[in-house]
Design an enzyme around this catalytic site. Structure first.
Site, PDB file in Angstrom:
ATOM      1  N   THR A 133       0.819  -1.203   0.000  1.00  0.00           N
ATOM      2  CA  THR A 133       0.000   0.000   0.000  1.00  0.00           C
ATOM      3  C   THR A 133       0.857   1.259   0.000  1.00  0.00           C
ATOM      4  O   THR A 133       1.993   1.246   0.492  1.00  0.00           O
ATOM      5  CB  THR A 133      -0.911   0.006   1.240  1.00  0.00           C
ATOM      6  OG1 THR A 133      -1.567   1.267   1.371  1.00  0.00           O
ATOM      7  CG2 THR A 133      -0.102  -0.220   2.509  1.00  0.00           C
ATOM      8  N   ASP A 134       0.298   2.347  -0.519  1.00  0.00           N
ATOM      9  CA  ASP A 134       1.003   3.629  -0.445  1.00  0.00           C
ATOM     10  C   ASP A 134       1.029   4.191   0.975  1.00  0.00           C
ATOM     11  O   ASP A 134       1.777   5.122   1.268  1.00  0.00           O
ATOM     12  CB  ASP A 134       0.390   4.647  -1.414  1.00  0.00           C
ATOM     13  CG  ASP A 134      -1.072   4.973  -1.127  1.00  0.00           C
ATOM     14  OD1 ASP A 134      -1.675   4.342  -0.252  1.00  0.00           O
ATOM     15  OD2 ASP A 134      -1.616   5.871  -1.818  1.00  0.00           O
ATOM     16  N   GLU A 135       0.251   3.616   1.873  1.00  0.00           N
ATOM     17  CA  GLU A 135       0.207   4.119   3.257  1.00  0.00           C
ATOM     18  C   GLU A 135       1.526   3.910   4.000  1.00  0.00           C
ATOM     19  O   GLU A 135       1.767   4.541   5.026  1.00  0.00           O
ATOM     20  CB  GLU A 135      -0.952   3.489   4.029  1.00  0.00           C
ATOM     21  CG  GLU A 135      -2.310   3.859   3.459  1.00  0.00           C
ATOM     22  CD  GLU A 135      -3.468   3.464   4.352  1.00  0.00           C
ATOM     23  OE1 GLU A 135      -3.324   3.553   5.592  1.00  0.00           O
ATOM     24  OE2 GLU A 135      -4.514   3.059   3.818  1.00  0.00           O
ATOM     25  N   TYR A 158      -1.905  -0.558  10.914  1.00  0.00           N
ATOM     26  CA  TYR A 158      -2.018  -1.228   9.618  1.00  0.00           C
ATOM     27  C   TYR A 158      -0.829  -0.920   8.730  1.00  0.00           C
ATOM     28  O   TYR A 158      -0.160  -1.826   8.216  1.00  0.00           O
ATOM     29  CB  TYR A 158      -3.315  -0.811   8.912  1.00  0.00           C
ATOM     30  CG  TYR A 158      -3.286  -1.080   7.428  1.00  0.00           C
ATOM     31  CD1 TYR A 158      -3.170  -2.378   6.944  1.00  0.00           C
ATOM     32  CD2 TYR A 158      -3.350  -0.038   6.505  1.00  0.00           C
ATOM     33  CE1 TYR A 158      -3.119  -2.631   5.572  1.00  0.00           C
ATOM     34  CE2 TYR A 158      -3.305  -0.283   5.137  1.00  0.00           C
ATOM     35  CZ  TYR A 158      -3.185  -1.575   4.674  1.00  0.00           C
ATOM     36  OH  TYR A 158      -3.123  -1.817   3.324  1.00  0.00           O
ATOM     37  N   LYS A 162       2.252  -3.356   7.224  1.00  0.00           N
ATOM     38  CA  LYS A 162       2.561  -3.528   5.807  1.00  0.00           C
ATOM     39  C   LYS A 162       3.987  -3.078   5.496  1.00  0.00           C
ATOM     40  O   LYS A 162       4.671  -3.703   4.680  1.00  0.00           O
ATOM     41  CB  LYS A 162       1.561  -2.757   4.950  1.00  0.00           C
ATOM     42  CG  LYS A 162       0.159  -3.349   4.946  1.00  0.00           C
ATOM     43  CD  LYS A 162       0.108  -4.762   4.390  1.00  0.00           C
ATOM     44  CE  LYS A 162       0.351  -4.804   2.896  1.00  0.00           C
ATOM     45  NZ  LYS A 162       0.175  -6.192   2.344  1.00  0.00           N
TER      46      LYS A 162
END
Length: 338
Positions: A133-135, A158, A162
């Site tokens: 994810t870009d998060e 989260y 990741k």
């Protein structure tokens, strides 16, 4: 080619399975634990295809992973199995650490053992694609884009889980030579998404005349990527990407959360002409902000565009309309999981 997809009964995973069966000549082995967000109904349209196989299993269970690798002998692995909802990670981070980090470690070790004994040709062609994810990059200010070289700065349990799994994948490539690839995608939307996420939640609440809750002032910005465009990118990265590389995947569709919901309300007003809840925008309600809520995400897709020839094909407005229509036409799907 045979592709093992972990988490293939989830939102993005099911889109990947559909893409492989409908748009390629490859076969797919879907390995999924079937947590609350996994739904085999999402795969009903392809489950009878002889190139599709479903195996119920947990990536944290090493013997089960080893068995599916041995039985099906995949040429590639696409790793999508993960806990993904930020709010759930805030309330219960342990599950995210277990699935996203420990599960990825177990998977990497099982795949390394499998890969080590392949013949030279199959070993050279094998790819392990970790979908992230870009998060993991944290939060942007008003300007700028996340590139593949942006430093990691995750702000939620989260995104931290990741980021940790990304680092494991990179380390297994550098230390053991395992041919891994990482991709970091922006916010996905589209059919078959579990209704805890923003867009399906707004659709179903609007149908029932319930409040449409938006965190804070609604000005947090995300880049929105239609899930079918993402599935196409992921298969391309798996089959044509370079081991050891990272690829950012985005929709080039930055919108504030408020803009997303307002646009969706306009679409629903047109689709539901007799609804007593029109105009649906009057249901918008601002609620207390999420702890540690990142202000803005936006990704630079130059690398995947130039190196692999991919770019999004669905505009945000068209994708949002298609998504709304899908939920209106598939009430049995979301009622069964409600």
């Amino acid at each position: 080619m045979k592709i093992l997809v972990t988490g293939g009964a989830g939102f993005i995973g099911s889109a990947v399975c559909h893409h492989i069966i409908r748009k390629t000549n490859d076969s797919v082995i879907n390995f999924d634990k079937l947590t609350y967000a996994g739904n085999t109904t999402s795969l009903a349209e392809i489950e009878s295809d002889p190139r599709y196989h479903f195996i119920h299993g947990d990536i944290c269970d090493q013997p089960s992973v080893a068995r599916v690798l041995s039985d099906f002998q995949p040429d590639h692995v696409m790793h999508l199995a993960a806990e993904t909802h930020v709010d759930r990670s805030i309330d219960g981070p342990a599950t995210f650490i277990q699935t996203n980090m420990v599960g990825t470690y177990v998977l990497l070790e099982a795949i390394r053992a499998y890969w080590n004994v392949l013949d030279h040709a199959r070993k050279s062609n094998f790819r392990f694609h970790h979908i992230s994810t870009d998060e993991v990059y944290g939060s942007l200010g008003r300007d700028g884009l996340f590139s593949e070289d942006t430093a990691y700065a995750p702000n939620s349990p989260y995104s931290a889980s990741k980021a940790g799994s990304d680092h494991l994948v990179r380390a297994w490539h550098r230390t053991y030579g395992l041919p891994t690839i990482i991709s970091n995608g922006s916010n996905n939307y589209g059919p078959r998404q579990f209704p805890e996420k923003l867009i399906p939640l707004m659709i179903l609440n609007a149908l029932n005349g319930k409040p449409l809750p938006i965190y804070g002032n609604g000005k947090n910005v995300r880049d929105w990527l239609f899930v079918e465009d993402h599935a196409r990118a992921l298969h391309l990265i798996t089959t044509q990407g370079v081991p050891g590389e990272k690829y950012n995947v985005g929709g080039n569709a930055e919108r504030t959360n408020l803009q997303v919901v307002q646009t969706l309300c306009g679409i629903l007003d047109e689709l539901l002409e007799t609804s007593p809840h029109r105009p649906h925008a009057r249901l918008i309600t601002f609620v207390a902000d999420r702890p540690g809520h990142d202000q803005r995400y936006a990704v630079d897709t130059t690398k995947i565009r130039h190196e692999l020839g991919w770019e999004p094909s669905v505009t945000f407005e068209d994708g949002l309309s298609r998504t709304a229509r899908w939920y209106l036409d598939h009430a049995s799907w979301w009622r069964d999981i409600g």
